[in-house]
Design an enzyme around this catalytic site. Sequence first.
Site, PDB file in Angstrom:
ATOM      1  N   ASP A 352       0.856  -1.167   0.000  1.00 32.97           N
ATOM      2  CA  ASP A 352       0.000   0.000   0.000  1.00 32.97           C
ATOM      3  C   ASP A 352       0.904   1.233   0.000  1.00 32.97           C
ATOM      4  O   ASP A 352       2.107   1.133   0.243  1.00 32.97           O
ATOM      5  CB  ASP A 352      -0.880  -0.048   1.257  1.00 32.97           C
ATOM      6  N   ASP A 544      -1.818  -1.147   5.961  1.00 35.00           N
ATOM      7  CA  ASP A 544      -2.039  -0.595   7.299  1.00 35.00           C
ATOM      8  C   ASP A 544      -2.957  -1.451   8.163  1.00 35.00           C
ATOM      9  O   ASP A 544      -3.178  -1.144   9.332  1.00 35.00           O
ATOM     10  CB  ASP A 544      -2.572   0.841   7.227  1.00 35.00           C
TER      11      ASP A 544
END
Length: 651
Positions: A352, A544
Site C-alpha cells: 500500500d 495498514d
Amino acid sequence: MKKKKVNLRELKPKSAEVHTHDDGHNHGHSDSSSFDTYIPAIISFTMLIIGIGLDYFDISFFKDWVRIAWYGIAYLPVGFPVIKEGWKSIIRGNFFTEFLLMSIATIGAFAIGEYPEGVAVMLFYAVGELFQNAAVNRAKGNIKALLDVRPKEATVFRDNDYINVSPEEVTIGEKIQVRVGEKIPLDGVLLSDKASLNTAALTGESKPDSLLKESKVYAGSINLESVIEIKVTNTFEDSSIARILDLVQNATARKSKTELFIRQFARIYTPIVVFLAIGVTFLPYFFVDDYVFQNWLYRALIFLVISCPCALVISIPLGYFGGLGAASRNGILFKGASFLDAMTKINTLVMDKTGTVTKGVFKIKEIKAIGWEESQFMKYLIAMEEQSTHPVAKAIMEYKENGDDYDAKEVSEIAGKGLKGIINGKTVLVGNKALMIDNDITIPNETDSLVESIVLVSIDHTFAGYVVIADELKEDAKETITELHNVGVKNIMMLSGDKDSITQQVAKELNIEKAKGGLLPEDKLNEVETLKQNPENKVAFIGDGINDAPVLAASNVGIAMGGLGSDVAIETADVIIQTDQPSKVVRAIKISRSTRKIVWQNIILAFGVKAIVLILGAGGLATMWEAVFADVGVALLAILNAIRLQRMNWS
C-alpha cells in the site's frame, strides 16, 4: 514421539514451577538453571569419577557387590527420573519414547557388566536435557520478557480521589493517572497536554515517543517525564498489550511444516530403532559362526543410544523459538513458526502507499506566491483554512509566521470546491481549479503539471498563488526498496487508493516499476489474486491493516504496518510490524532466512553424525562413548548453533 522434560528436580524446592506446552515439552522457568537443578547430575558425576579412579588403581575393596552398589547409587540420581518418565509414558500408551531407549540401553549396560558406561550414558543424557531446557528458556527469553510488560495496577480516579486497583477492574471512560517511571496499564487517550513515553517493550524502538493531548497511548508504555492523565478506551482484556501477549505466547503453537514433519518422523522412527536393535542382538546368531550374545547385545545398546532422536526433536523447535524471539525483540510479531518459513519464500511484495511508505500526514511541500510576499499570502490562506477541518487545512495551519493574524469574515464552504470569504475587505477564494473557473480567475498553466494536491488562492479577484500539499515519504522508504532487491525480492508493486498520478510519482521516487492508483479494496484484492495465479509468485502484502484486511488475508503472507493499535491488523495479518518502519520487513525476511538456515544445519548435523556412528556401532567399531557424542554431543552442538540467532545483529 512426545518428548517431556526429564524430572531431574527431585531435590528442587517445591516452589519451582514447570509449564507444559501444547507440544508436549515441559519447560522449566528460568529457575531451572539454578544450582539446585544440577545437584543430581553433580552427585552422579562425582561418584562416577571416583569409581573410575578406583577401577583404574585396582583398589582391592572395590570389587564385586561393592562396585555394583557404588555404580548403582551413582546411577540413581540421574537414572531414576528417566525410568520413571518412561514408565509413565508406557502407562499412557506411549511405548516408544527416548526415556525407554535410554532406560533399556543403560540397564542393559549394567546387565553385561559395563557399569561405568551405563552411568556415563545416563549422566550425559541428563546433563544434555538440562542444557536443552536452559537453551529453550534462553531462546524464549525475549518472548517471556513481554510478560514483565503487563502492568500490575492502575491508579484510577473514583469518588474525587485516586485509588490503586487491578487493571482488570478499570472500565472504559474512567480516568487514570500514571506517575513518572510507571507503566501505562490500559489503552487510552492522553488528557494531559503532552507526554514522553518509552514504547520499547511494544515496538522494539528505544527512542522515546513524544505525544500531545488527545493522542492514543498504549498499555505497556513507560511514562518518562511528568505525571500524566489518561482516559481509558479499552478494557485490559482488549488492550493492545494483552492482545500482543496472547499472540506471542501462542505463536509457538503454530508449527512449521519442518517441525511437524520431524515430530511425525520421530513417532515412526523410534519404534523402528527398537526393533532394529532387537535384530542387531539376535539375527547375527543365524549368520555369524562365533556369535557371542553379550557382544551383540552391547552393539545393540550402542545402537539405541546413538539413535535417540533428542537432537532432532529439541533443536528444531529451539531454532524457531530463537527466530520468534529475535523477531519480537525487533518489534516484529510472527503469528507462528509456519510464517517464518513462508517469509523465506517471498519473491513478490505488494505494498500500500499511504501509511506504509508514506507517513499518511499532509505537509506543505511548496509555496508559490504571485504578487504577494509569502508571509502575507500565507496569512490570507491560514485565516481561511482556520474555518475548515479538512486534512489539507490542518497541514496549512502548521505553517508558522510571526506577526498579527488576519480575521476572515462571511466564510462559506462551496461543496467539493473550497472556501469563499472576506479578509481586510477583499474577497478571498481558497480551493481547487473548479472554484477558480467558476469565479473567472485565470490560472497559470504551470499548475497543470503538478500531480500532488494543490490549494489555489485568489485575493481580490486576482490569482495570488498556490500551495502544494504532499504526503511525506517515511525516512527509511527508499532504503527499504533497495534492501528488498538486495535480499532477492525482485517483484515489487504499489497499489493505492490515492489518485494514480500521485501513486506513480511516489513509485518513481522509490524506484518501484509497477504501480496502480485509484483502487478500491476489492481492486487491490483482484490484483493480488492475479499475481497468485502464477504458482512461482510467493506474494506478501504490506498494508495498514484496516482497509486492507481482504488483501492481507488473501496473500501468502499478510504484513500489517504499525499494527500496535489496530484490531484488524492483529486479527488478519500473519506478521505484524509494531512500528511504522517499512524497513522492518527486510529485517523480518533476514530473520526468517537465518532461522530456516540454522534449522536445516541442525537437521543435517543430527542425521549425518548419527548415520555415521550407527554404522560404526553396528559393525562393532564404536563404543558407548561415541554413542554418547552422537546423541548428547550432537544435541548440544545443535543448541549452540540455534542460540546464535539471539546474538545476531539485524540492523
